[in-house]
Design an enzyme around this catalytic site. Structure first.
Site, short mmCIF file in Angstrom:
data_model
loop_
_atom_site.label_atom_id
_atom_site.label_comp_id
_atom_site.label_asym_id
_atom_site.label_seq_id
_atom_site.Cartn_x
_atom_site.Cartn_y
_atom_site.Cartn_z
N HIS A 17 38.97 74.30 61.45
CA HIS A 17 39.44 73.84 62.29
C HIS A 17 40.20 75.42 62.19
O HIS A 17 40.81 75.39 62.84
CB HIS A 17 40.03 72.48 62.70
N LYS A 41 37.67 57.22 70.78
CA LYS A 41 37.02 57.44 69.30
C LYS A 41 38.07 56.60 68.63
O LYS A 41 39.21 56.22 69.03
CB LYS A 41 37.33 58.54 68.79
N ARG A 90 29.61 75.74 65.88
CA ARG A 90 28.69 75.23 64.34
C ARG A 90 28.23 75.30 64.49
O ARG A 90 27.40 76.52 63.76
CB ARG A 90 29.42 74.55 64.11
N SER A 128 35.01 66.46 61.23
CA SER A 128 35.27 65.42 60.87
C SER A 128 35.09 64.19 60.49
O SER A 128 35.62 63.38 59.46
CB SER A 128 36.74 65.00 61.91
O1 PNS Z 1 37.52 66.62 69.44
P1 PNS Z 1 36.87 66.39 70.06
O2 PNS Z 1 36.88 65.01 70.44
O3 PNS Z 1 35.18 66.73 69.95
O4 PNS Z 1 37.82 67.24 71.69
C1 PNS Z 1 38.14 67.10 73.02
C2 PNS Z 1 38.89 66.95 73.76
C3 PNS Z 1 39.84 66.30 73.07
C4 PNS Z 1 38.84 68.35 73.79
C5 PNS Z 1 37.88 66.12 74.50
O5 PNS Z 1 37.67 65.23 74.39
C6 PNS Z 1 38.37 66.59 76.31
O6 PNS Z 1 39.41 67.85 76.82
N1 PNS Z 1 39.54 65.87 76.21
C7 PNS Z 1 40.61 65.14 77.86
C8 PNS Z 1 40.43 65.14 78.69
C9 PNS Z 1 39.09 66.36 80.01
O7 PNS Z 1 40.39 66.84 80.42
N2 PNS Z 1 38.01 65.58 79.58
C10 PNS Z 1 37.14 66.56 81.13
C11 PNS Z 1 37.08 67.51 79.81
S1 PNS Z 1 35.48 67.60 78.92
#
Ligand code: PNS
Length: 159
Positions: A17, A41, A90, A128
């Site tokens: 990150h 999660k 990645r 993570s």
């Molecule tokens: O680090 P992660 O868990 O891969 O991040 C995922 C994240 C938080 C970026 C994604 O779940 C997100 O954007 N959540 C906010 C809700 C949302 O907008 N969902 C629709 C888009 S997929």
């Protein structure tokens, strides 16, 4: 003034990150690391702890802000006046989920662009979830996370 929003769970923030934040700082005037509140999660760190750890890990970087967000990412983009979303890629296995998310976000908000960046090779396998697993199994996880995160993981897991 160009701003990129870097969203994620960051549970916890890793060297992968950090690598992306540094790279994005070379392209954008402002990098906003946005910690998602409503993660499906069960996180090891609270949202406040995750934000504090990111701040401590990025303290040497001038262009970085850390925020939390709830609800849709496209709304957070508007709230923080971001020009684009940043996500890390990645491996090829990341691609399908990331493509789906980027296209969905653009469907929700037509001006929503997602920019993908690759971390350096030595950070390209760091995740993570794997850091937490290695830590729980008493492996050497320090090499994968910034120092403040390593300390916090040790304290949280009573290592
Ligand atoms: O680090 P992660 O868990 O891969 O991040 C995922 C994240 C938080 C970026 C994604 O779940 C997100 O954007 N959540 C906010 C809700 C949302 O907008 N969902 C629709 C888009 S997929």
């Amino acid at each position: 003034m160009k701003t990129v929003l870097y969203p994620g769970s960051f549970d916890p923030f890793t060297n992968g990150h950090l690598d992306l934040v540094v790279r994005a700082g070379q392209l954008f005037d402002r990098v906003i690391v946005a910690v998602a509140v409503n993660s499906a999660k069960n996180p090891l760190f609270t949202m406040e702890e995750r934000c504090e750890l990111i701040k401590a890990s990025c303290a040497h970087l001038e262009h970085v802000e850390v925020v939390s967000f709830q609800g849709l990412l496209v709304n957070a983009m508007d709230n923080f006046q971001a020009d684009a979303i940043l996500r890390g890629l990645r491996a090829f296995s990341d691609f399908e989920y990331e493509l789906q998310m980027a296209l969905l976000n653009r469907n929700l908000k037509s001006q929503c662009e997602t920019i993908f960046m690759m971390p350096t090779l030595k950070n390209s396998f760091v995740a993570s979830s794997l850091v937490k697993e290695v830590a729980r199994l008493n492996g050497d996880f320090d090499q994968y996370v910034p120092e403040p995160v390593a300390k916090a993981v040790r304290a949280k897991l009573n290592l």
